[in-house]
Design a protein around this motif. Sequence first.
Motif, PDB file in Angstrom:
ATOM      1  N   LYS A 138       0.853  -1.209   0.000  1.00 38.05           N
ATOM      2  CA  LYS A 138       0.000   0.000   0.000  1.00 38.05           C
ATOM      3  C   LYS A 138       0.879   1.247   0.000  1.00 38.05           C
ATOM      4  N   LYS A 139       2.038   1.130   0.666  1.00 35.87           N
ATOM      5  CA  LYS A 139       2.928   2.293   0.754  1.00 35.87           C
ATOM      6  C   LYS A 139       3.876   2.389  -0.430  1.00 35.87           C
ATOM      7  N   LYS A 140       4.316   1.234  -0.927  1.00 38.27           N
ATOM      8  CA  LYS A 140       5.288   1.225  -2.034  1.00 38.27           C
ATOM      9  C   LYS A 140       4.705   0.413  -3.176  1.00 38.27           C
ATOM     10  N   PRO A 141       5.076   0.726  -4.409  1.00 41.25           N
ATOM     11  CA  PRO A 141       4.496  -0.042  -5.514  1.00 41.25           C
ATOM     12  C   PRO A 141       4.946  -1.499  -5.548  1.00 41.25           C
ATOM     13  N   GLU A 142       6.143  -1.791  -5.006  1.00 38.42           N
ATOM     14  CA  GLU A 142       6.667  -3.157  -5.080  1.00 38.42           C
ATOM     15  C   GLU A 142       7.381  -3.541  -3.777  1.00 38.42           C
ATOM     16  N   ILE A 143       7.424  -4.844  -3.500  1.00 41.06           N
ATOM     17  CA  ILE A 143       8.227  -5.347  -2.382  1.00 41.06           C
ATOM     18  C   ILE A 143       9.477  -5.981  -2.992  1.00 41.06           C
ATOM     19  N   ILE A 144      10.619  -5.377  -2.651  1.00 40.83           N
ATOM     20  CA  ILE A 144      11.878  -5.757  -3.298  1.00 40.83           C
ATOM     21  C   ILE A 144      12.772  -6.484  -2.297  1.00 40.83           C
ATOM     22  N   LEU A 145      13.326  -7.604  -2.727  1.00 40.94           N
ATOM     23  CA  LEU A 145      14.187  -8.408  -1.850  1.00 40.94           C
ATOM     24  C   LEU A 145      15.365  -7.587  -1.326  1.00 40.94           C
ATOM     25  N   ALA A 146      15.988  -6.796  -2.207  1.00 41.37           N
ATOM     26  CA  ALA A 146      17.168  -6.013  -1.798  1.00 41.37           C
ATOM     27  C   ALA A 146      16.822  -5.044  -0.659  1.00 41.37           C
ATOM     28  N   ASP A 147      15.607  -4.491  -0.673  1.00 42.85           N
ATOM     29  CA  ASP A 147      15.196  -3.569   0.415  1.00 42.85           C
ATOM     30  C   ASP A 147      15.121  -4.326   1.740  1.00 42.85           C
ATOM     31  N   ALA A 148      14.540  -5.533   1.692  1.00 45.74           N
ATOM     32  CA  ALA A 148      14.414  -6.329   2.919  1.00 45.74           C
ATOM     33  C   ALA A 148      15.805  -6.703   3.454  1.00 45.74           C
ATOM     34  N   LEU A 149      16.716  -7.061   2.552  1.00 44.94           N
ATOM     35  CA  LEU A 149      18.076  -7.418   2.980  1.00 44.94           C
ATOM     36  C   LEU A 149      18.778  -6.209   3.593  1.00 44.94           C
ATOM     37  N   ARG A 150      18.534  -5.048   3.002  1.00 45.77           N
ATOM     38  CA  ARG A 150      19.152  -3.827   3.517  1.00 45.77           C
ATOM     39  C   ARG A 150      18.653  -3.556   4.943  1.00 45.77           C
ATOM     40  N   ARG A 151      17.359  -3.803   5.165  1.00 46.94           N
ATOM     41  CA  ARG A 151      16.822  -3.574   6.515  1.00 46.94           C
ATOM     42  C   ARG A 151      17.380  -4.594   7.514  1.00 46.94           C
ATOM     43  N   MET A 152      17.633  -5.795   7.050  1.00 50.82           N
ATOM     44  CA  MET A 152      18.281  -6.778   7.938  1.00 50.82           C
ATOM     45  C   MET A 152      19.650  -6.261   8.357  1.00 50.82           C
ATOM     46  N   LEU A 153      20.373  -5.691   7.380  1.00 50.32           N
ATOM     47  CA  LEU A 153      21.709  -5.168   7.685  1.00 50.32           C
ATOM     48  C   LEU A 153      21.624  -4.031   8.702  1.00 50.32           C
ATOM     49  N   SER A 154      20.633  -3.153   8.529  1.00 54.27           N
ATOM     50  CA  SER A 154      20.567  -2.033   9.471  1.00 54.27           C
ATOM     51  C   SER A 154      20.101  -2.487  10.853  1.00 54.27           C
ATOM     52  N   ASP A 155      19.512  -3.684  10.943  1.00 56.81           N
ATOM     53  CA  ASP A 155      19.180  -4.263  12.258  1.00 56.81           C
ATOM     54  C   ASP A 155      20.373  -5.010  12.851  1.00 56.81           C
ATOM     55  N   GLY A 156      21.512  -4.941  12.173  1.00 57.45           N
ATOM     56  CA  GLY A 156      22.728  -5.570  12.703  1.00 57.45           C
ATOM     57  C   GLY A 156      22.886  -7.037  12.332  1.00 57.45           C
ATOM     58  N   LYS A 157      22.038  -7.544  11.413  1.00 61.01           N
ATOM     59  CA  LYS A 157      22.160  -8.957  11.010  1.00 61.01           C
ATOM     60  C   LYS A 157      23.347  -9.119  10.051  1.00 61.01           C
ATOM     61  N   THR A 158      23.881 -10.333  10.006  1.00 62.48           N
ATOM     62  CA  THR A 158      25.016 -10.593   9.126  1.00 62.48           C
ATOM     63  C   THR A 158      24.532 -11.196   7.811  1.00 62.48           C
TER      64      THR A 158
END
Length: 288
Positions: free
Chosen positions: A224-244
């Motif tokens: 609803k907020k973004k036109p697409e759900i992109i894998l790279a965005d999710a991975l980037r958020r994992m990184l900013s949560d400190g995940k390896t």
Amino acid sequence: MLKKAVIPIAGLGTRFLPLSRVVPKELLPLVDKPVIHYIVKEAKASGIKEIVFVVRPKKKEILEYFKEDPKLEKLLKKRKREYLLSELYSIKELVKGISFSVVYQKEPLGDGHAILQAKKHIKKSDFGVFFADDVVDSDIPCLAQLENIFRTANSPVIGLKRVEKEKIPSYGIVKVEKISNRLYKVKDIVEKPEIEKAPSDLAIVGRYILTSEIFGYLERDSVKKKPEIILADALRRMLSDGKTIYGYEFQGRWLECGTKLSWLSSSFYLSLKDEKFKEALRGILKEL
Ligand code: UTP
């Protein structure tokens, strides 16, 4: 051992218009087999036993390729074309020992959204992801190379390849910290950076090993907020949560099939390598 893989094939393939209106890009030929054949072959050679295809309702005919066709077999025998049966048997052989499931992505809402549709089949397992427009020609299958890393790292692993400087703006490029030969810790992902701003020349190839943790990150993105759900965005958020997340520069040739020129080049490369056709093709090239 990694047993499950997701192969999203629900994209629009707009870069192949007008052909993709009638031929899904996953069915484009490389020599005499469709691209998807090579992908499933790599999955099988990597030890995958369960494949989840994510398809668009209109594109489900792609999977016909893997189905048996006793009628055609009979016809070939009747018409004394038994010598062609091996072509059909090669597909039978390919799918032996693999279970296939299909889930639907009703709208093309991004590669991450497609992967999310496979959640009910993957459950809590770790899994491989194959983007169906990247073929890898290598001695050790690309996913198996990534799995070697995953076995000790137990964190997501992304397939990487170096690209020429001028091609950088066409790819997802990673910022990395080198760990050892070919192995990196991913620090950030930048989509299609300008050459001067690119953090490296290492591009993301459509091969991933992910843990089920990714689903939570993909779910957080609302279409609803973004036109697409992109894998790279999710991975980037994992990184900013400190995940390896690890990146592995795999050995082998990356045969891209996502654009007209890359597919033509990949097709050229494999055809000129093919025992059956190489001599004749080289002859034609010389003549030209
Ligand atoms: P691409 O980024 O190549 O997108 O998808 P695309 O839609 O297939 O092609 P273009 O950009 O319009 O030319 C990478 C992988 O993710 C799948 C594609 O089928 C391909 O295997 N995908 C992409 C989906 O399954 N669903 C989507 O909504 C988007």
